[in-house]
Design an enzyme around this catalytic site. Structure first.
Site, mmCIF file in Angstrom:
data_model
loop_
_atom_site.group_PDB
_atom_site.id
_atom_site.type_symbol
_atom_site.label_atom_id
_atom_site.label_comp_id
_atom_site.label_asym_id
_atom_site.label_seq_id
_atom_site.Cartn_x
_atom_site.Cartn_y
_atom_site.Cartn_z
ATOM 1 N N LYS A 10 0.808 -1.220 0.000
ATOM 2 C CA LYS A 10 0.000 0.000 0.000
ATOM 3 C C LYS A 10 0.847 1.278 0.000
ATOM 4 O O LYS A 10 2.058 1.235 0.254
ATOM 5 C CB LYS A 10 -0.939 -0.032 1.209
ATOM 6 C CG LYS A 10 -1.997 -1.149 1.150
ATOM 7 C CD LYS A 10 -3.006 -0.997 2.286
ATOM 8 C CE LYS A 10 -4.051 -2.094 2.232
ATOM 9 N NZ LYS A 10 -5.101 -1.893 3.269
ATOM 10 N N TYR A 50 -12.509 -1.808 -4.121
ATOM 11 C CA TYR A 50 -13.009 -1.906 -2.742
ATOM 12 C C TYR A 50 -14.534 -1.808 -2.667
ATOM 13 O O TYR A 50 -15.080 -1.502 -1.608
ATOM 14 C CB TYR A 50 -12.360 -0.835 -1.874
ATOM 15 C CG TYR A 50 -10.962 -1.193 -1.387
ATOM 16 C CD1 TYR A 50 -10.762 -2.292 -0.546
ATOM 17 C CD2 TYR A 50 -9.854 -0.441 -1.749
ATOM 18 C CE1 TYR A 50 -9.490 -2.629 -0.093
ATOM 19 C CE2 TYR A 50 -8.577 -0.770 -1.297
ATOM 20 C CZ TYR A 50 -8.407 -1.869 -0.460
ATOM 21 O OH TYR A 50 -7.152 -2.204 -0.007
ATOM 22 N N ARG A 86 -1.767 -14.339 4.836
ATOM 23 C CA ARG A 86 -2.475 -13.651 5.931
ATOM 24 C C ARG A 86 -1.696 -13.760 7.238
ATOM 25 O O ARG A 86 -1.680 -12.821 8.034
ATOM 26 C CB ARG A 86 -3.892 -14.207 6.064
ATOM 27 C CG ARG A 86 -4.733 -13.889 4.822
ATOM 28 C CD ARG A 86 -6.154 -14.389 4.919
ATOM 29 N NE ARG A 86 -6.949 -13.627 5.861
ATOM 30 C CZ ARG A 86 -7.460 -12.420 5.595
ATOM 31 N NH1 ARG A 86 -7.224 -11.833 4.443
ATOM 32 N NH2 ARG A 86 -8.185 -11.797 6.493
ATOM 33 N N ASN A 113 -2.055 0.380 6.715
ATOM 34 C CA ASN A 113 -1.569 -0.891 7.266
ATOM 35 C C ASN A 113 -0.705 -1.686 6.294
ATOM 36 O O ASN A 113 -0.608 -2.907 6.401
ATOM 37 C CB ASN A 113 -2.735 -1.714 7.823
ATOM 38 C CG ASN A 113 -3.703 -2.195 6.751
ATOM 39 O OD1 ASN A 113 -3.607 -1.772 5.605
ATOM 40 N ND2 ASN A 113 -4.613 -3.081 7.116
HETATM 41 P P1 CMP Z 1 -7.710 -4.265 3.279
HETATM 42 O O1 CMP Z 1 -7.341 -5.698 3.479
HETATM 43 O O2 CMP Z 1 -7.002 -3.537 2.216
HETATM 44 O O3 CMP Z 1 -9.279 -4.187 3.016
HETATM 45 C C1 CMP Z 1 -10.097 -3.163 3.527
HETATM 46 C C2 CMP Z 1 -9.301 -2.130 4.242
HETATM 47 O O4 CMP Z 1 -10.056 -1.186 4.969
HETATM 48 C C3 CMP Z 1 -8.454 -2.806 5.291
HETATM 49 O O5 CMP Z 1 -7.421 -3.493 4.647
HETATM 50 C C4 CMP Z 1 -8.045 -1.641 6.170
HETATM 51 O O6 CMP Z 1 -6.808 -1.085 5.817
HETATM 52 C C5 CMP Z 1 -9.154 -0.651 5.910
HETATM 53 N N1 CMP Z 1 -9.862 -0.363 7.129
HETATM 54 C C6 CMP Z 1 -10.492 -1.241 7.920
HETATM 55 N N2 CMP Z 1 -11.022 -0.596 8.975
HETATM 56 C C7 CMP Z 1 -10.695 0.706 8.834
HETATM 57 C C8 CMP Z 1 -10.948 1.859 9.614
HETATM 58 N N3 CMP Z 1 -11.640 1.803 10.746
HETATM 59 N N4 CMP Z 1 -10.455 3.042 9.156
HETATM 60 C C9 CMP Z 1 -9.767 3.093 7.989
HETATM 61 N N5 CMP Z 1 -9.497 2.031 7.225
HETATM 62 C C10 CMP Z 1 -9.948 0.846 7.650
#
Ligand code: CMP
Length: 139
Positions: A10, A50, A86, A113
């Site tokens: 990311k 998404y 994972r 993340n």
């Molecule tokens: P990802 O696996 O890319 O899929 C959905 C993403 O939403 C997840 O990783 C997180 O990085 C993001 N995400 C989940 N919860 C939150 C949150 N509370 N605020 C911002 N981003 C979020």
């Protein structure tokens, strides 16, 4: 069984020059990088990718973040690749991630993340097809 899974390094990670360090974690875990490219998403592409999260309160923030810098999209192949990836990523929220995982070592927050990984065989197939043609997958 041998599986393929889809991974994104990311914007928070590409920005901090962590592409190599994160790729090394995958390879150390026995996952082979069978496709890899650096791209920058448009807003429409991020929203489509998404789409399943469109109703979530963090959807706009998530999409804006994902287009803020280049990303690296990859296909990882190996024994139980989806679960293994994972495990190497660690929990979504870095505060909950186990020691040694990518998110524990590198992630900044639940949003920033560092990595995305497919959660099941069906989503892996969809996500791979979203970004790669068959010709780009070289096992
Ligand atoms: P990802 O696996 O890319 O899929 C959905 C993403 O939403 C997840 O990783 C997180 O990085 C993001 N995400 C989940 N919860 C939150 C949150 N509370 N605020 C911002 N981003 C979020």
């Amino acid at each position: 069984a041998i599986q393929r899974t889809f991974s994104i390094i990311k914007p928070d990670a590409t920005k901090r020059n962590l592409t190599g360090a994160i790729t090394a974690k995958f390879e150390e875990a026995g996952l082979r990088i069978v496709a890899s490219k650096r791209i920058q998403l448009t807003l429409a592409q991020a929203q489509q990718f998404y789409g399943v999260h469109a109703a979530r309160p963090f959807f706009d923030e998530l999409c804006e973040f994902m287009i803020s810098e280049p990303i690296v999209v990859q296909v990882l192949e190996g024994e139980d690749a989806i679960a293994k990836n994972r495990e190497v990523m660690g929990a979504t929220n870095p505060a909950d991630a186990a020691p040694g995982t990518i998110r524990k070592e590198f992630a900044l927050s639940i949003g920033e993340n560092s990595v995305h990984g497919s959660d099941a065989p069906e989503t892996a197939a969809e996500e791979i097809a979203f970004f790669f043609s068959g010709l780009e997958l070289v096992g």
